[in-house]
Design a protein around this motif. Sequence first.
Motif, mmCIF file in Angstrom:
data_model
loop_
_atom_site.group_PDB
_atom_site.id
_atom_site.type_symbol
_atom_site.label_atom_id
_atom_site.label_comp_id
_atom_site.label_asym_id
_atom_site.label_seq_id
_atom_site.Cartn_x
_atom_site.Cartn_y
_atom_site.Cartn_z
ATOM 1 N N THR A 103 0.857 -1.192 0.000
ATOM 2 C CA THR A 103 0.000 0.000 0.000
ATOM 3 C C THR A 103 0.893 1.242 0.000
ATOM 4 O O THR A 103 2.029 1.188 0.466
ATOM 5 C CB THR A 103 -0.903 0.006 1.247
ATOM 6 N N THR A 104 0.369 2.373 -0.511
ATOM 7 C CA THR A 104 1.214 3.545 -0.727
ATOM 8 C C THR A 104 1.209 4.527 0.445
ATOM 9 O O THR A 104 1.696 5.646 0.319
ATOM 10 C CB THR A 104 0.772 4.291 -2.011
ATOM 11 N N ASN A 105 0.666 4.106 1.590
ATOM 12 C CA ASN A 105 0.702 4.965 2.775
ATOM 13 C C ASN A 105 2.136 5.069 3.307
ATOM 14 O O ASN A 105 2.993 4.258 2.958
ATOM 15 C CB ASN A 105 -0.193 4.367 3.873
ATOM 16 N N ALA A 106 2.352 6.072 4.184
ATOM 17 C CA ALA A 106 3.635 6.147 4.890
ATOM 18 C C ALA A 106 3.726 4.951 5.829
ATOM 19 O O ALA A 106 2.778 4.677 6.572
ATOM 20 C CB ALA A 106 3.700 7.447 5.681
ATOM 21 N N LYS A 107 4.839 4.248 5.781
ATOM 22 C CA LYS A 107 4.972 3.045 6.620
ATOM 23 C C LYS A 107 5.253 3.489 8.051
ATOM 24 O O LYS A 107 6.393 3.771 8.427
ATOM 25 C CB LYS A 107 6.092 2.162 6.080
ATOM 26 N N THR A 108 4.199 3.606 8.837
ATOM 27 C CA THR A 108 4.303 4.075 10.219
ATOM 28 C C THR A 108 3.422 3.221 11.121
ATOM 29 O O THR A 108 2.473 2.578 10.667
ATOM 30 C CB THR A 108 3.842 5.545 10.353
ATOM 31 N N MET A 109 3.749 3.282 12.416
ATOM 32 C CA MET A 109 2.915 2.601 13.405
ATOM 33 C C MET A 109 1.521 3.229 13.406
ATOM 34 O O MET A 109 0.513 2.540 13.637
ATOM 35 C CB MET A 109 3.573 2.759 14.780
ATOM 36 N N ALA A 110 1.489 4.545 13.151
ATOM 37 C CA ALA A 110 0.201 5.241 13.104
ATOM 38 C C ALA A 110 -0.688 4.636 12.019
ATOM 39 O O ALA A 110 -1.909 4.532 12.181
ATOM 40 C CB ALA A 110 0.420 6.728 12.842
ATOM 41 N N ALA A 111 -0.072 4.211 10.911
ATOM 42 C CA ALA A 111 -0.833 3.584 9.831
ATOM 43 C C ALA A 111 -1.331 2.208 10.277
ATOM 44 O O ALA A 111 -2.506 1.868 10.113
ATOM 45 C CB ALA A 111 0.037 3.457 8.581
ATOM 46 N N ALA A 112 -0.431 1.427 10.887
ATOM 47 C CA ALA A 112 -0.808 0.079 11.346
ATOM 48 C C ALA A 112 -1.958 0.165 12.345
ATOM 49 O O ALA A 112 -2.848 -0.684 12.368
ATOM 50 C CB ALA A 112 0.399 -0.610 11.967
ATOM 51 N N ARG A 113 -1.931 1.254 13.147
ATOM 52 C CA ARG A 113 -2.985 1.436 14.151
ATOM 53 C C ARG A 113 -4.351 1.587 13.498
ATOM 54 O O ARG A 113 -5.366 1.118 14.009
ATOM 55 C CB ARG A 113 -2.637 2.692 14.957
ATOM 56 N N LYS A 114 -4.379 2.259 12.353
ATOM 57 C CA LYS A 114 -5.654 2.428 11.632
ATOM 58 C C LYS A 114 -6.012 1.185 10.820
ATOM 59 O O LYS A 114 -7.181 0.923 10.561
ATOM 60 C CB LYS A 114 -5.546 3.627 10.683
ATOM 61 N N GLN A 115 -4.982 0.453 10.399
ATOM 62 C CA GLN A 115 -5.230 -0.724 9.552
ATOM 63 C C GLN A 115 -5.790 -1.897 10.361
ATOM 64 O O GLN A 115 -6.654 -2.629 9.873
ATOM 65 C CB GLN A 115 -3.921 -1.161 8.881
ATOM 66 N N ARG A 200 -6.859 -1.812 22.776
ATOM 67 C CA ARG A 200 -7.891 -0.796 23.037
ATOM 68 C C ARG A 200 -7.735 0.294 21.984
ATOM 69 O O ARG A 200 -6.680 0.910 21.890
ATOM 70 C CB ARG A 200 -7.706 -0.188 24.435
ATOM 71 N N GLU A 201 -8.743 0.515 21.201
ATOM 72 C CA GLU A 201 -8.610 1.442 20.081
ATOM 73 C C GLU A 201 -9.866 2.295 19.939
ATOM 74 O O GLU A 201 -10.822 1.887 19.302
ATOM 75 C CB GLU A 201 -8.327 0.664 18.786
ATOM 76 N N TRP A 202 -9.829 3.480 20.561
ATOM 77 C CA TRP A 202 -11.025 4.322 20.531
ATOM 78 C C TRP A 202 -11.183 5.085 19.219
ATOM 79 O O TRP A 202 -12.208 5.651 18.958
ATOM 80 C CB TRP A 202 -11.049 5.282 21.732
ATOM 81 N N LEU A 203 -10.116 5.101 18.392
ATOM 82 C CA LEU A 203 -10.245 5.779 17.094
ATOM 83 C C LEU A 203 -10.670 4.805 15.996
ATOM 84 O O LEU A 203 -10.714 5.145 14.824
ATOM 85 C CB LEU A 203 -8.915 6.420 16.686
ATOM 86 N N ALA A 204 -10.991 3.582 16.379
ATOM 87 C CA ALA A 204 -11.232 2.539 15.377
ATOM 88 C C ALA A 204 -12.324 2.917 14.386
ATOM 89 O O ALA A 204 -12.253 2.549 13.220
ATOM 90 C CB ALA A 204 -11.601 1.237 16.061
ATOM 91 N N ASN A 205 -13.325 3.644 14.808
ATOM 92 C CA ASN A 205 -14.429 3.933 13.899
ATOM 93 C C ASN A 205 -14.244 5.241 13.131
ATOM 94 O O ASN A 205 -15.094 5.603 12.342
ATOM 95 C CB ASN A 205 -15.758 4.003 14.672
ATOM 96 N N SER A 206 -13.145 5.974 13.391
ATOM 97 C CA SER A 206 -12.992 7.264 12.708
ATOM 98 C C SER A 206 -12.286 7.087 11.373
ATOM 99 O O SER A 206 -11.707 6.059 11.114
ATOM 100 C CB SER A 206 -12.227 8.245 13.575
#
Length: 206
Positions: A103-115, A200-206
Amino acid sequence: MFGVEAYVPALMEYIEKYQAELCFMQTLTKVDGASQTAWFKDGEGNISETQFDFLHVCPPQTAPDFIKASDLSDDAGWLDVDPESLQSKKYGNVWGVGDVMNTTNAKTMAAARKQAPVVAQNIVNAIAGSNERAAYGGYGSCPLTVERGKIVLAEFSYGGKVTPTFPSWLNEGTKPTSLAWFLKASMLPSIYWHGMLKGREWLANS
Ligand SMILES: Cc1cc2nc3c(=O)[nH]c(=O)nc-3n(C[C@H](O)[C@H](O)[C@H](O)COP(=O)(O)OP(=O)(O)OC[C@H]3O[C@@H](n4cnc5c(N)ncnc54)[C@H](O)[C@@H]3O)c2cc1C
């Protein structure tokens, strides 16, 4: 300087402030630590030798060998997935998360968190026999530390679309801010250890 144009002006201000010299498209080919010497090759194959006091090296990104050698990878060796559902293009029961994907996203933990929540939802849907798929929008975040106490919090999605978590009156992401420093230095360690790693992921639905 940076793949998303919106963040370049802030970074260039610091390049000027620190009087840093930018040398793009140079490949590090050899290092001699004892004599503090590094060799670089430019686009035309010319080799130059440089003395250094401090060398910070980032090796080329690559997927692990067991992925590269498998039938799951694309020609470049990355796990070949649909960019939104993150489902393997070859095997319906294989899903991807993190740096390993093409995928062409920035390879970051922040990305994995959303994925991760997208993939979890899609696996649940697949098991239930539903064709509905949650979609990952390509979000990634690069906290760019420009000085002690200030960070440019670059947050963007597929196509370089700027997608800040906070409204600009709270944190102007294209500028260096103290709030972004506070977030990275004081908040993210707890979010990582006590939130993400424990599922625990409270941003999961955003
Ligand atoms: C210097 C640096 C700073 C960063 N800063 C940030 C930041 O501020 N914010 C941010 O969001 N991201 C940041 N990142 C990116 C972030 O670290 C990665 O995106 C994230 O770790 C990717 O997670 P992952 O689980 O996909 O891969 P990894 O963390 O690389 O995990 C893959 C794991 O698989 C293991 N493995 C490999 N081969 C095998 C095998 N054959 N068998 C078993 N295990 C295997 C590896 O040992 C590794 O533990 C930074 C990265 C670096 C290098």
